[in-house]
Design an enzyme around this catalytic site. Structure first.
Site, mmCIF file in Angstrom:
data_model
loop_
_atom_site.group_PDB
_atom_site.id
_atom_site.type_symbol
_atom_site.label_atom_id
_atom_site.label_comp_id
_atom_site.label_asym_id
_atom_site.label_seq_id
_atom_site.Cartn_x
_atom_site.Cartn_y
_atom_site.Cartn_z
ATOM 1 N N LYS A 49 0.844 -1.207 0.000
ATOM 2 C CA LYS A 49 0.000 0.000 0.000
ATOM 3 C C LYS A 49 0.880 1.259 0.000
ATOM 4 C CE LYS A 49 -3.896 -2.416 2.049
ATOM 5 N NZ LYS A 49 -4.745 -2.751 3.194
ATOM 6 N N GLN A 93 -4.934 -1.843 9.319
ATOM 7 C CA GLN A 93 -4.820 -3.154 8.684
ATOM 8 C C GLN A 93 -5.428 -4.231 9.585
ATOM 9 O OE1 GLN A 93 -3.706 -3.510 5.535
ATOM 10 N NE2 GLN A 93 -4.129 -5.697 5.593
ATOM 11 N N ASP A 116 -11.238 2.456 3.540
ATOM 12 C CA ASP A 116 -11.655 1.059 3.399
ATOM 13 C C ASP A 116 -13.177 0.961 3.224
ATOM 14 O OD1 ASP A 116 -9.522 -0.811 3.505
ATOM 15 O OD2 ASP A 116 -9.279 -0.505 5.659
HETATM 16 N N1 GUN Z 1 -7.170 -7.090 5.749
HETATM 17 C C1 GUN Z 1 -7.546 -7.856 4.683
HETATM 18 N N2 GUN Z 1 -8.152 -7.077 3.753
HETATM 19 C C2 GUN Z 1 -8.155 -5.817 4.245
HETATM 20 C C3 GUN Z 1 -8.623 -4.575 3.741
HETATM 21 O O1 GUN Z 1 -9.190 -4.458 2.648
HETATM 22 N N3 GUN Z 1 -8.428 -3.507 4.543
HETATM 23 C C4 GUN Z 1 -7.834 -3.596 5.767
HETATM 24 N N4 GUN Z 1 -7.719 -2.492 6.488
HETATM 25 N N5 GUN Z 1 -7.390 -4.728 6.264
HETATM 26 C C5 GUN Z 1 -7.541 -5.836 5.500
#
Ligand code: GUN
Length: 277
Positions: A49, A93, A116
């Site tokens: 990211k 996350q 998100d």
């Molecule tokens: N863990 C697995 N997929 C995601 C996601 O799309 N966003 C976040 N913040 N954590 C994750």
């Protein structure tokens, strides 16, 4: 032979569009990523990211907290980021260590910075058909279908999996595009009979090779959200690709399908959050 829905190339095109929009515009969208503990998979996702942000000219900041951080400290961290002018998007996350509540952390994020789209306000707006930010994985799948001219209107869509992150929002987005949507899950009876009706089948189960050839209609479009390791430690999806691919019209590979689209949509959401502020 099926068309391969190339998420890697499509995401690169999207990133290029975003980079061009940002370059020379004076905009510097900022993303804060909170990582709690040192889960190796989460570490990789967070690094990806941050790299993606740098490649399109965004500012990004990682906040790493120890695995035993208190809920209060984590929420205070989110609240401090909510106030920052240089931060447009915040994500924590997941998964979090078991003593922490995902729900409480997500609820603390300013919905305008919730890139998100997990906050109840953003989930509610999606349900009502008035979203401003969409959850990244389902939105990435919709973008992939759009760019490959796969029409959803009137199609039978089957989503296997009902998570808040993928299955539920995926079903809503397909419904919004006039698909006839069925959501299947671990209690579904005679799953194969339902998946075989799908013109568009989305697998978001988290079990390697869960979708076998007998579960898929000839000519279907198959979207594989899985990101698993097989018995040899090799990355694989939820779909038995080798067996399913010959009988469908289009399919996403793993890796290189849905995964890259998810990160591209995170960038798009961060840019949207910047513009909305
Ligand atoms: N863990 C697995 N997929 C995601 C996601 O799309 N966003 C976040 N913040 N954590 C994750």
């Amino acid at each position: 032979m099926a068309i391969l829905l190339d998420g890697k190339a499509t995401a690169a095109a999207l990133r290029q569009e975003i980079a061009e929009e940002v370059k020379g515009s004076g905009m510097t969208p900022g993303l804060a990523v909170i990582l709690v503990g040192d889960d190796p998979a989460s570490r990789i996702y967070v690094n990806n990211k941050k790299k993606a942000c740098a490649a399109v000219g965004f500012y990004s900041e990682e906040i790493t907290l120890p695995a035993d951080v208190s809920q209060e400290t984590l929420i205070d961290t989110v609240k401090a980021l909510n106030k920052r002018e240089d931060i447009d998007g915040i994500l924590c996350q997941l998964p979090l260590p078991s003593h922490l509540s995902d729900r409480a952390v997500i609820a603390a994020i300013d919905p305008k910075k919730d890139v998100d789209a997990f906050h109840a306000v953003n989930a509610g707006n999606l349900l009502r058909g008035t979203p401003s930010i969409l959850p990244c994985t389902p939105a990435g799948i919709m973008e992939l279908l759009f760019r490959y001219h796969i029409d959803i209107d009137g199609k039978r869509c089957v989503v296997v999996g009902r998570s808040n992150i993928v299955g539920k929002p995926m079903a809503l987005l397909l419904l919004q595009k006039n698909g006839t949507v069925t959501v299947c899950h671990s209690h579904t009876r005679d799953l194969a009979a339902i998946t075989r009706t799908a013109d568009i089948l989305v697998a978001a189960v988290g079990v390697p090779h869960f979708i076998t050839a007998d579960m898929v209609k000839a000519g279907a479009v198959v979207i594989d959200v899985g990101m698993n390791r097989d018995e040899n430690g090799k990355l694989c999806g939820d779909v038995d690709f080798a067996a399913v691919e010959p009988q469908v019209s289009a399919i996403t590979p793993v890796p290189g399908g849905v995964g890259p689209m998810t990160i591209a949509m995170l960038l798009k959401n961060t840019l949207t959050a910047y513009k909305n502020r």
